[in-house]
Design a protein around this motif. Structure first.
Motif, mmCIF file in Angstrom:
data_model
loop_
_atom_site.group_PDB
_atom_site.id
_atom_site.type_symbol
_atom_site.label_atom_id
_atom_site.label_comp_id
_atom_site.label_asym_id
_atom_site.label_seq_id
_atom_site.Cartn_x
_atom_site.Cartn_y
_atom_site.Cartn_z
ATOM 1 N N ASP A 78 36.064 26.458 32.179
ATOM 2 C CA ASP A 78 37.060 26.088 33.187
ATOM 3 C C ASP A 78 37.834 27.295 33.724
ATOM 4 O O ASP A 78 38.705 27.157 34.570
ATOM 5 C CB ASP A 78 38.042 25.057 32.628
ATOM 6 C CG ASP A 78 38.744 25.520 31.360
ATOM 7 O OD1 ASP A 78 38.289 26.513 30.770
ATOM 8 O OD2 ASP A 78 39.723 24.875 30.947
ATOM 9 N N ASP A 79 37.517 28.484 33.230
ATOM 10 C CA ASP A 79 38.173 29.694 33.737
ATOM 11 C C ASP A 79 37.542 30.109 35.060
ATOM 12 O O ASP A 79 36.337 29.991 35.254
ATOM 13 C CB ASP A 79 38.041 30.851 32.735
ATOM 14 C CG ASP A 79 38.948 30.689 31.539
ATOM 15 O OD1 ASP A 79 39.856 29.849 31.614
ATOM 16 O OD2 ASP A 79 38.736 31.389 30.537
ATOM 17 N N SER A 80 38.348 30.621 35.965
ATOM 18 C CA SER A 80 37.850 31.115 37.237
ATOM 19 C C SER A 80 37.353 32.547 37.075
ATOM 20 O O SER A 80 38.082 33.410 36.570
ATOM 21 C CB SER A 80 38.962 31.066 38.289
ATOM 22 O OG SER A 80 38.655 31.886 39.392
ATOM 23 N N ILE A 82 36.967 34.529 39.422
ATOM 24 C CA ILE A 82 37.778 35.346 40.330
ATOM 25 C C ILE A 82 39.078 35.762 39.644
ATOM 26 O O ILE A 82 39.499 36.920 39.734
ATOM 27 C CB ILE A 82 38.067 34.595 41.641
ATOM 28 C CG1 ILE A 82 36.763 34.365 42.414
ATOM 29 C CG2 ILE A 82 39.065 35.373 42.502
ATOM 30 C CD1 ILE A 82 36.928 33.569 43.690
ATOM 31 N N ASP A 83 39.713 34.829 38.949
ATOM 32 C CA ASP A 83 40.933 35.167 38.200
ATOM 33 C C ASP A 83 40.634 36.252 37.175
ATOM 34 O O ASP A 83 41.411 37.192 36.992
ATOM 35 C CB ASP A 83 41.494 33.934 37.488
ATOM 36 C CG ASP A 83 42.114 32.947 38.453
ATOM 37 O OD1 ASP A 83 42.378 33.329 39.612
ATOM 38 O OD2 ASP A 83 42.336 31.788 38.053
ATOM 39 N N ARG A 84 39.504 36.116 36.506
ATOM 40 C CA ARG A 84 39.152 37.106 35.490
ATOM 41 C C ARG A 84 38.854 38.453 36.133
ATOM 42 O O ARG A 84 39.175 39.503 35.574
ATOM 43 C CB ARG A 84 37.969 36.611 34.651
ATOM 44 C CG ARG A 84 38.345 35.483 33.705
ATOM 45 C CD ARG A 84 37.510 35.507 32.438
ATOM 46 N NE ARG A 84 36.100 35.282 32.714
ATOM 47 C CZ ARG A 84 35.523 34.084 32.744
ATOM 48 N NH1 ARG A 84 36.253 33.002 32.539
ATOM 49 N NH2 ARG A 84 34.238 33.964 32.965
ATOM 50 N N GLY A 136 29.432 35.379 37.689
ATOM 51 C CA GLY A 136 29.907 35.163 39.051
ATOM 52 C C GLY A 136 28.766 35.088 40.045
ATOM 53 O O GLY A 136 28.792 34.289 40.990
ATOM 54 N N LYS A 139 26.966 31.722 39.733
ATOM 55 C CA LYS A 139 27.742 30.641 40.332
ATOM 56 C C LYS A 139 27.783 30.732 41.856
ATOM 57 O O LYS A 139 28.356 29.862 42.519
ATOM 58 C CB LYS A 139 29.174 30.665 39.780
ATOM 59 C CG LYS A 139 29.309 30.246 38.319
ATOM 60 C CD LYS A 139 30.757 30.376 37.864
ATOM 61 C CE LYS A 139 30.951 29.865 36.436
ATOM 62 N NZ LYS A 139 30.854 28.386 36.353
ATOM 63 N N ILE A 141 29.378 33.015 43.554
ATOM 64 C CA ILE A 141 30.696 33.514 43.971
ATOM 65 C C ILE A 141 30.640 35.013 44.250
ATOM 66 O O ILE A 141 31.218 35.499 45.228
ATOM 67 C CB ILE A 141 31.745 33.205 42.887
ATOM 68 C CG1 ILE A 141 31.856 31.688 42.672
ATOM 69 C CG2 ILE A 141 33.106 33.791 43.272
ATOM 70 C CD1 ILE A 141 32.706 31.313 41.465
ATOM 71 N N TYR A 194 34.469 32.814 49.723
ATOM 72 C CA TYR A 194 35.502 32.923 48.689
ATOM 73 C C TYR A 194 36.570 33.942 49.077
ATOM 74 O O TYR A 194 37.709 33.854 48.611
ATOM 75 C CB TYR A 194 34.870 33.286 47.344
ATOM 76 C CG TYR A 194 33.986 32.180 46.822
ATOM 77 C CD1 TYR A 194 34.527 31.071 46.180
ATOM 78 C CD2 TYR A 194 32.615 32.221 47.022
ATOM 79 C CE1 TYR A 194 33.717 30.044 45.722
ATOM 80 C CE2 TYR A 194 31.792 31.199 46.568
ATOM 81 C CZ TYR A 194 32.356 30.109 45.927
ATOM 82 O OH TYR A 194 31.559 29.082 45.493
#
Length: 218
Positions: A78-80, A82-84, A136, A139, A141, A194
């Motif tokens: 559930d972690d993004s 992009i956030d990481r 990433g 996915k 992204i 994105y």
């Protein structure tokens, strides 16, 4: 004082040393100078550290802990990604500021066993970054990137941006230069759909806070 309080005091003292001695050779610093950087007397310093070697080992321990940061590299579904990625950008900035190139050469030349620990921690971080970029990309992204080259970008370019002579030569402000670099990297990494909805405020705040806190130490 319990063990937790003692450990926290040691970490605070090591942080002060790293922050204030980043342009000096830690391995050749006198104990008196180390204590001064820590804002304590030499006597107090030796209440928390048994020797100079203990201090140097603690510096490397803190370095390793930062590179193995679980907040960045704990891969939950559930972690993004992009956030990481944004967290890894902040981490790259701090690594290249607090641990300049001479830091690594210093330990390589004078404390090879500690240098091997540095290399192991760097390798761990690289493997985690490689996994992040792969995930990433899977996915849809991230664009597929060569992780080794992408990491090399940070090592080479961030170190130059953090060099005051480079900023002066090119008439650049540190804050805008760091944001320009971040924007360049995100465009290479993220796919267009994105990029349009990306919240850059965490990086903007990180860079603003970093410049306010550290620009006088460059």
């Amino acid at each position: 004082m319990n063990d937790n309080q003692r450990d926290e005091t040691r970490r605070t003292m090591i942080y002060r040393l790293i922050h204030r001695a980043r342009k000096e050779s830690l391995t050749s610093m006198r104990a008196e100078d180390m204590a001064k950087c820590m804002d304590v007397s030499k006597v107090t310093m030796y209440k928390y550290f048994s020797s100079k070697d203990d201090i140097l080992a603690s510096v490397i321990s803190n370095f390793k802990d930062y590179l193995r940061n679980e907040d960045i590299f704990s891969f939950h579904e559930d972690d993004s990604v992009i956030d990481r990625y944004q967290k890894t950008f902040e981490q790259s900035l701090m690594i290249n500021f607090y641990f300049p190139e001479h830091f690594f050469e210093d330990f390589k030349n004078y404390h090879p066993p500690l240098y091997e620990e540095i290399v192991d921690a760097q390798h761990f971080r690289f493997i985690q970054l490689e996994e992040l970029y792969r995930l990433g990309s899977e996915k849809g992204i991230f664009h597929p990137v060569n992780a080794a080259i992408f990491v090399l970008d940070d090592q080479l370019i961030l170190r130059r941006i953090l060099d005051p002579s480079f900023l002066i030569r090119h008439n650049l402000l540190l804050q805008s230069a760091l944001m320009d670099y971040y924007n360049m990297q995100k465009r290479k990494l993220l796919k267009d759909k994105y990029l349009h909805n990306l919240d850059d405020s965490p990086i903007e705040e990180t860079v603003r806070s970093f410049v306010t806190k550290n620009s006088r130490y460059l």
